[in-house]
Motif scaffolding. Structure first.
Motif, PDB file in Angstrom:
ATOM      1  N   UNK A   1       0.758  -1.281  -0.232  1.00 27.06           N
ATOM      2  CA  UNK A   1       0.228  -0.158   0.012  1.00 27.06           C
ATOM      3  C   UNK A   1       1.003   1.392  -0.008  1.00 27.06           C
ATOM      4  N   UNK A   2       1.838   1.215   0.720  1.00 32.96           N
ATOM      5  CA  UNK A   2       2.877   2.597   0.905  1.00 32.96           C
ATOM      6  C   UNK A   2       3.451   2.753  -0.259  1.00 32.96           C
ATOM      7  N   UNK A   3       3.865   1.615  -1.048  1.00 32.08           N
ATOM      8  CA  UNK A   3       4.600   1.360  -2.338  1.00 32.08           C
ATOM      9  C   UNK A   3       3.607   2.036  -3.553  1.00 32.08           C
ATOM     10  N   UNK A   4       2.372   1.921  -3.333  1.00 31.96           N
ATOM     11  CA  UNK A   4       1.561   2.285  -4.396  1.00 31.96           C
ATOM     12  C   UNK A   4       0.916   3.863  -3.918  1.00 31.96           C
ATOM     13  N   UNK A   5       1.424   4.275  -2.886  1.00 30.38           N
ATOM     14  CA  UNK A   5       1.049   5.915  -2.837  1.00 30.38           C
ATOM     15  C   UNK A   5       0.153   6.036  -1.594  1.00 30.38           C
ATOM     16  N   UNK A   6      -0.388   5.171  -1.040  1.00 29.65           N
ATOM     17  CA  UNK A   6      -1.082   5.369   0.288  1.00 29.65           C
ATOM     18  C   UNK A   6      -0.457   5.884   1.389  1.00 29.65           C
ATOM     19  N   UNK A   7      -0.647   6.804   1.982  1.00 25.82           N
ATOM     20  CA  UNK A   7       0.085   7.498   2.903  1.00 25.82           C
ATOM     21  C   UNK A   7       0.007   6.298   4.299  1.00 25.82           C
ATOM     22  N   UNK A   8       1.284   6.527   4.632  1.00 20.61           N
ATOM     23  CA  UNK A   8       1.667   5.584   5.967  1.00 20.61           C
ATOM     24  C   UNK A   8       0.635   5.756   7.010  1.00 20.61           C
ATOM     25  N   UNK A   9       0.132   6.980   7.164  1.00 22.66           N
ATOM     26  CA  UNK A   9      -0.716   7.480   8.551  1.00 22.66           C
ATOM     27  C   UNK A   9      -1.905   6.489   8.087  1.00 22.66           C
ATOM     28  N   UNK A  10      -2.626   6.389   6.969  1.00 24.72           N
ATOM     29  CA  UNK A  10      -3.703   5.679   6.610  1.00 24.72           C
ATOM     30  C   UNK A  10      -3.723   4.371   6.826  1.00 24.72           C
ATOM     31  N   UNK A  11      -2.357   3.730   6.501  1.00 28.83           N
ATOM     32  CA  UNK A  11      -2.317   2.344   6.479  1.00 28.83           C
ATOM     33  C   UNK A  11      -1.873   1.900   7.829  1.00 28.83           C
ATOM     34  N   UNK A  12      -0.975   2.417   8.531  1.00 25.21           N
ATOM     35  CA  UNK A  12      -0.765   2.129   9.937  1.00 25.21           C
ATOM     36  C   UNK A  12      -1.871   2.073  10.918  1.00 25.21           C
ATOM     37  N   UNK A  13      -2.756   3.323  10.770  1.00 28.37           N
ATOM     38  CA  UNK A  13      -3.860   3.543  11.522  1.00 28.37           C
ATOM     39  C   UNK A  13      -4.953   2.652  11.384  1.00 28.37           C
ATOM     40  N   UNK A  14      -5.130   2.288  10.151  1.00 35.14           N
ATOM     41  CA  UNK A  14      -6.130   1.136   9.687  1.00 35.14           C
ATOM     42  C   UNK A  14      -5.718  -0.140  10.144  1.00 35.14           C
ATOM     43  N   UNK A  15      -4.434  -0.325  10.302  1.00 31.50           N
ATOM     44  CA  UNK A  15      -3.908  -1.787  10.857  1.00 31.50           C
ATOM     45  C   UNK A  15      -4.463  -1.771  12.375  1.00 31.50           C
ATOM     46  N   UNK A  16      -4.566  -0.680  13.024  1.00 32.30           N
ATOM     47  CA  UNK A  16      -4.686  -0.531  14.500  1.00 32.30           C
ATOM     48  C   UNK A  16      -6.132  -0.132  14.780  1.00 32.30           C
ATOM     49  N   UNK A  17      -6.983   0.000  13.943  1.00 35.57           N
ATOM     50  CA  UNK A  17      -8.261   0.578  14.049  1.00 35.57           C
ATOM     51  C   UNK A  17      -9.009  -0.321  15.059  1.00 35.57           C
ATOM     52  N   UNK A  18      -9.947   0.155  15.880  1.00 32.40           N
ATOM     53  CA  UNK A  18     -10.869  -0.619  16.732  1.00 32.40           C
ATOM     54  C   UNK A  18     -11.569  -1.216  15.956  1.00 32.40           C
ATOM     55  N   UNK A  19     -12.191  -2.329  16.232  1.00 33.52           N
ATOM     56  CA  UNK A  19     -13.222  -3.213  15.603  1.00 33.52           C
ATOM     57  C   UNK A  19     -14.404  -2.730  15.123  1.00 33.52           C
ATOM     58  N   UNK A  20     -15.312  -1.909  15.914  1.00 29.07           N
ATOM     59  CA  UNK A  20     -16.450  -1.263  15.704  1.00 29.07           C
ATOM     60  C   UNK A  20     -16.885   0.097  16.135  1.00 29.07           C
ATOM     61  N   UNK A  21     -16.091   0.877  15.773  1.00 26.08           N
ATOM     62  CA  UNK A  21     -16.130   2.464  16.554  1.00 26.08           C
ATOM     63  C   UNK A  21     -17.327   2.993  16.018  1.00 26.08           C
ATOM     64  N   UNK A  22     -17.683   2.456  14.862  1.00 23.01           N
ATOM     65  CA  UNK A  22     -18.922   3.379  14.169  1.00 23.01           C
ATOM     66  C   UNK A  22     -20.236   3.149  14.971  1.00 23.01           C
ATOM     67  N   UNK A  23     -20.197   2.029  15.975  1.00 19.76           N
ATOM     68  CA  UNK A  23     -21.357   2.024  16.755  1.00 19.76           C
ATOM     69  C   UNK A  23     -21.171   2.434  18.028  1.00 19.76           C
ATOM     70  N   UNK A  24     -20.410   3.481  18.314  1.00 15.50           N
ATOM     71  CA  UNK A  24     -20.437   4.000  19.518  1.00 15.50           C
ATOM     72  C   UNK A  24     -21.590   5.056  19.603  1.00 15.50           C
ATOM     73  N   UNK A  25     -21.986   5.813  18.835  1.00 12.40           N
ATOM     74  CA  UNK A  25     -23.223   6.608  18.830  1.00 12.40           C
ATOM     75  C   UNK A  25     -24.594   5.920  19.130  1.00 12.40           C
ATOM     76  N   UNK A  26     -24.529   4.478  19.185  1.00 12.62           N
ATOM     77  CA  UNK A  26     -25.636   3.817  19.638  1.00 12.62           C
ATOM     78  C   UNK A  26     -25.807   3.579  21.149  1.00 12.62           C
ATOM     79  N   UNK A  27     -24.739   4.292  21.697  1.00 15.72           N
ATOM     80  CA  UNK A  27     -24.797   4.366  23.193  1.00 15.72           C
ATOM     81  C   UNK A  27     -26.052   5.345  23.545  1.00 15.72           C
ATOM     82  N   UNK A  28     -25.994   6.325  22.848  1.00 17.06           N
ATOM     83  CA  UNK A  28     -27.264   7.369  23.417  1.00 17.06           C
ATOM     84  C   UNK A  28     -28.544   6.640  22.506  1.00 17.06           C
ATOM     85  N   UNK A  29     -29.385   6.448  23.567  1.00 16.85           N
ATOM     86  CA  UNK A  29     -30.768   5.997  22.713  1.00 16.85           C
ATOM     87  C   UNK A  29     -31.746   6.873  23.074  1.00 16.85           C
TER      88      UNK A  29
END
Length: 402
Positions: free
Chosen positions: A374-402
């Motif tokens: 990915x890095x050799x193909x021009x994807x920024x290291x920041x995007x690649x590294x953080x995607x590797x360490x991304x939490x599994x389901x952060x998009x569901x956090x807003x569901x905490x507020x019902x």
């Protein structure tokens, strides 16, 4: 492919950590990773970033003034708190580090393994010191240890009467500095003093900034004024209206202070003390001061806190220049995409922490084929590294507020 190269240094004797192995240390059941002069530790919350940095703090605490093995373990809650929950057959905790010089040649190897007895007292089960990759200086337990088990309550490092032959290693561990400034402690240092006086585990310095103004005051006036001028010049670039930064003492109480003059509608401007500085300004001053200080490896936890993204993006370059001048190693943890935007960051400078059921795995970004591609193909290291360490389901956090 971006693989880091050894940085040239002006002080040929500077040392750094070249490799670390962990066994049953906190989040890490097993880890074995090479370390460059700059190390960026990336991972989701609770993956072990702070605990990884803490193993280097632990080595410092073994030899700190007023510290030692028992105190270092005790201030962390005992062996049971340090041992990885995934430990089973071999429950001993072990740290193994290799210390290299400016040319990358191994100077020292230190191994410490320990457990606790039935009285929950920490005991050493293994301690080895090897110089130059060949000469075995300490191999414990030895005959004296077997004859007197009480000796296993202390490391050889902390025994002044026996550590002369490897005192360079002792001094190196003692030179490790951890920095995670809490602006409120700088503004109200009496909080630090009152707590530290009650604590049975007092340190010779406060990594959270309670003694930061005292540290500035302890530097000789010529050097202190020169450093503050340099810091002031840097702050002028990023802090609006700042005109001057200086040190002074309260004439009545003798308490050290920082103050800054800001351009104002009044002809003479307006002075503010550190009590009125923003969190970002205080953290940046502390960070810049630590860069100017001489010392061993510098441990930084989320140095981007309270700082503008435009500043954060240039921190890696500043650390690179620090290494070129002094050879000082820096290891930092971060969640920030901005800090990884620097194109000079190499893949073997980035450690990605991946938590799992059997503990957290530490992986060099350079060892992951997909990251390479990915890095050799021009994807920024920041995007690649953080995607590797991304939490599994952060998009569901807003569901905490019902």
């Amino acid at each position: 492919m971006r693989i880091g190269v050894a940085m040239a240094v002006t002080e040929r004797g500077s040392l750094r950590f070249g490799n670390i192995k962990l066994s049953n240390w906190r989040n890490f059941k097993k880890a074995d990773v090479a370390l460059q002069g700059r190390v960026f530790v990336i991972g989701p919350n609770a993956s072990g970033k702070s605990n990884f940095l803490d193993c280097f703090r632990f080595l410092h605490d073994l030899v700190s003034f007023g510290g030692g093995f028992q105190e270092a373990v005790g201030r962390r809650g005992g062996v049971s708190k340090l041992r990885c929950h995934a430990a089973r057959r071999n429950p001993d905790v072990e740290i193994d580090v290799r210390i290299v010089d400016a040319d990358g040649k191994e100077r020292w190897k230190y191994t410490l393994g320990f457990k606790q007895n039935k009285m929950s007292i920490p005991l050493i089960v293994k301690e080895e010191i090897i110089r130059g990759g060949k000469k075995k200086i300490v191999m414990r337990p030895d005959e004296d240890d077997n004859a007197d088990q009480e000796r296993l309550r202390q490391t050889a490092l902390e025994q002044v009467n026996v550590n002369k032959e490897f005192r360079e290693l002792v001094d190196f561990f003692r030179s490790v500095r951890y920095l995670h400034l809490v602006p409120q402690l700088i503004r109200e240092p009496e909080r630090y003093r009152s707590v530290s006086e009650r604590s049975p585990f007092r340190s010779e310095y406060d990594p959270f900034g309670g003694d930061f103004l005292d540290r500035i005051a302890s530097v000789n006036k010529k050097t202190r004024d020169a450093w503050l001028r340099r810091i002031g010049d840097a702050l002028k670039l990023v802090v609006p209206q700042l005109k001057e930064l200086e040190f002074y003492r309260d004439e009545k109480l003798g308490v050290p202070h920082l103050r800054a003059k800001f351009e104002h509608w009044r002809p003479q401007g307006a002075w503010q003390t550190e009590e009125q500085f923003s969190d970002g300004t205080l953290r940046l001053i502390g960070l810049l001061w630590s860069v100017l200080e001489k010392g061993g490896p510098l441990l930084l936890e989320e140095p981007e806190l309270s700082l503008h993204p435009a500043i954060v993006r240039h921190l890696p370059a500043m650390f690179a220049r620090m290494q070129q001048r002094s050879g000082r190693q820096v290891l930092l943890s971060s969640h920030s995409a901005d800090i990884l935007q620097d194109e000079g960051i190499a893949l073997d400078e980035v450690l990605i922490l991946k938590p799992g059921r059997e503990g957290t795995e530490i992986v060099l970004a350079s060892s992951i084929d997909e990251v390479h591609n990915l890095v050799e193909n021009g994807i920024p290291l920041a995007d690649v590294a953080l995607s590797e360490s991304r939490p599994s389901r952060p998009e569901q956090l807003p569901l905490f507020v019902k």
